[in-house]
Design a protein around this motif. Structure first.
Motif, PDB file in Angstrom:
ATOM      1  N   ARG A 295       0.815  -1.208   0.000  1.00 37.15           N
ATOM      2  CA  ARG A 295       0.000   0.000   0.000  1.00 37.15           C
ATOM      3  C   ARG A 295       0.854   1.265   0.000  1.00 37.15           C
TER       4      ARG A 295
ATOM      5  N   THR B  77      -9.835   3.428   2.072  1.00 33.02           N
ATOM      6  CA  THR B  77      -9.396   2.788   0.828  1.00 33.02           C
ATOM      7  C   THR B  77      -9.086   1.307   1.035  1.00 33.02           C
ATOM      8  N   LYS B  78      -8.736   0.931   2.251  1.00 36.59           N
ATOM      9  CA  LYS B  78      -8.380  -0.478   2.477  1.00 36.59           C
ATOM     10  C   LYS B  78      -9.587  -1.408   2.378  1.00 36.59           C
ATOM     11  N   PHE B  79     -10.777  -0.831   2.327  1.00 41.13           N
ATOM     12  CA  PHE B  79     -11.983  -1.649   2.176  1.00 41.13           C
ATOM     13  C   PHE B  79     -12.431  -1.747   0.717  1.00 41.13           C
ATOM     14  N   ARG B  80     -11.634  -1.208  -0.194  1.00 40.52           N
ATOM     15  CA  ARG B  80     -11.943  -1.303  -1.614  1.00 40.52           C
ATOM     16  C   ARG B  80     -11.019  -2.320  -2.264  1.00 40.52           C
ATOM     17  N   LYS B  81     -11.555  -3.085  -3.197  1.00 38.50           N
ATOM     18  CA  LYS B  81     -10.794  -4.165  -3.819  1.00 38.50           C
ATOM     19  C   LYS B  81     -10.092  -3.694  -5.084  1.00 38.50           C
ATOM     20  N   ASN B  82      -9.018  -4.410  -5.395  1.00 40.67           N
ATOM     21  CA  ASN B  82      -8.283  -4.215  -6.645  1.00 40.67           C
ATOM     22  C   ASN B  82      -7.680  -2.828  -6.802  1.00 40.67           C
TER      23      ASN B  82
ATOM     24  N   LYS C 121      -4.436  -0.120  -5.025  1.00 41.53           N
ATOM     25  CA  LYS C 121      -3.324   0.012  -4.088  1.00 41.53           C
ATOM     26  C   LYS C 121      -3.792   0.940  -2.982  1.00 41.53           C
ATOM     27  N   ALA C 122      -4.266   0.361  -1.900  1.00 45.41           N
ATOM     28  CA  ALA C 122      -4.874   1.131  -0.817  1.00 45.41           C
ATOM     29  C   ALA C 122      -3.813   1.909  -0.030  1.00 45.41           C
TER      30      ALA C 122
ATOM     31  N   TYR D 118      -7.313   6.321  -8.264  1.00 50.35           N
ATOM     32  CA  TYR D 118      -8.111   5.103  -8.406  1.00 50.35           C
ATOM     33  C   TYR D 118      -9.254   5.186  -9.416  1.00 50.35           C
TER      34      TYR D 118
ATOM     35  N   VAL E 152     -14.246   4.468  -7.725  1.00 44.55           N
ATOM     36  CA  VAL E 152     -13.723   4.246  -6.372  1.00 44.55           C
ATOM     37  C   VAL E 152     -13.939   5.495  -5.520  1.00 44.55           C
TER      38      VAL E 152
END
Length: 253
Positions: A49, A75-80, A82-83, A226, A230
């Protein structure tokens, strides 16, 4: 005989009391030692990340800190994608007190700690960013050091004064809190300053008017990194009606 027994009893009571006091002192010492040697907990940083550091200090304003923190942390709860890893840095590990009275425990001391690489630096506004903080050469040198390798340097409200004083905005256009625009121009007469916008993106620098608009500047960076979907999803999670085209801003290619 009775007198002797009373003397012996008195001696025994004195010894017992002394042992009790000694025991209490030992316990107190052990407690203090445990506090002094308490294990320090560092934030968990996922190496895949972006590392996002928030520069905080006494007098930091809540909104300029919590708004981008909320956006980036989600952002760490979104997939695909770079959070982002989010963490705080200060010139101490003791709790700092925000302008509104909230106490925050910094994750890192930028004076003493070996810091993780910082990809994005966030400088929220603080109470003394117009005066004494601008004389803090240690803090300003920290900003200069991070600026060398960071992908983005961002500020909210009067955080721009810190970036300007550190000299990192010399070749770009920037903005700050609306009612401080005139002072900003006067303090840094050689800077290019944008009026009547809520945030400016020039090269790797994003400066915003601050306040509740700190959410929008943070959302813009997420949209830049993103994409629109997103960013819209992040905004929806915080019940924000997000459309960058409706936000007065300036993007300089």
């Amino acid at each position: 005989m009775k007198k002797i027994n009373n003397i012996i009893l008195g001696i025994l009571l004195t010894l017992a009391l002394a042992c009790t006091v000694k025991k209490k002192e030992t316990v107190k010492t052990e407690v203090l030692n445990n506090v002094e040697t308490k294990e320090r907990f560092y934030p968990e940083l996922d190496s895949t990340r972006y590392n996002v550091a928030f520069l905080i200090m006494d007098g930091t304003f809540n909104t300029e800190f919590t708004a981008p923190f909320d956006i980036f942390q989600h952002t760490k709860f979104r997939k695909n994608i770079k959070a982002m890893n989010v963490f705080t840095v200060a010139n101490t590990l003791k709790p700092i007190t925000t302008f509104e009275g909230v106490r925050i425990l910094p994750d890192y001391n930028y004076i003493e700690d070996e810091l993780p690489k910082i990809d994005i630096l966030v400088v929220p506004s603080a109470e003394h960013h117009l005066d004494s903080d601008l004389k803090d050469t240690t803090m300003l040198n920290f900003v200069k050091k991070v600026n060398k390798d960071a992908l983005f340097i961002t500020s909210h409200c009067d955080g721009a004064f810190v970036l300007a004083k550190a000299g990192v905005l010399n070749t770009v256009t920037s903005t700050t809190f609306p009612s401080d625009i005139d002072l900003y121009k006067k303090t840094f007469p050689n800077l290019k300053v944008a009026d009547n916008v809520l945030f400016v993106h020039d090269k790797k620098y994003i400066t915003s008017a601050g306040g509740a608009k700190s959410f929008e500047a943070a959302l813009y960076l997420c949209e830049y990194l993103y994409g629109k979907e997103v960013a819209k999803s992040l905004a929806g999670g915080l019940v924000i009606d997000w459309d960058v085209t409706k936000v007065p801003h300036l993007i300089i290619p």
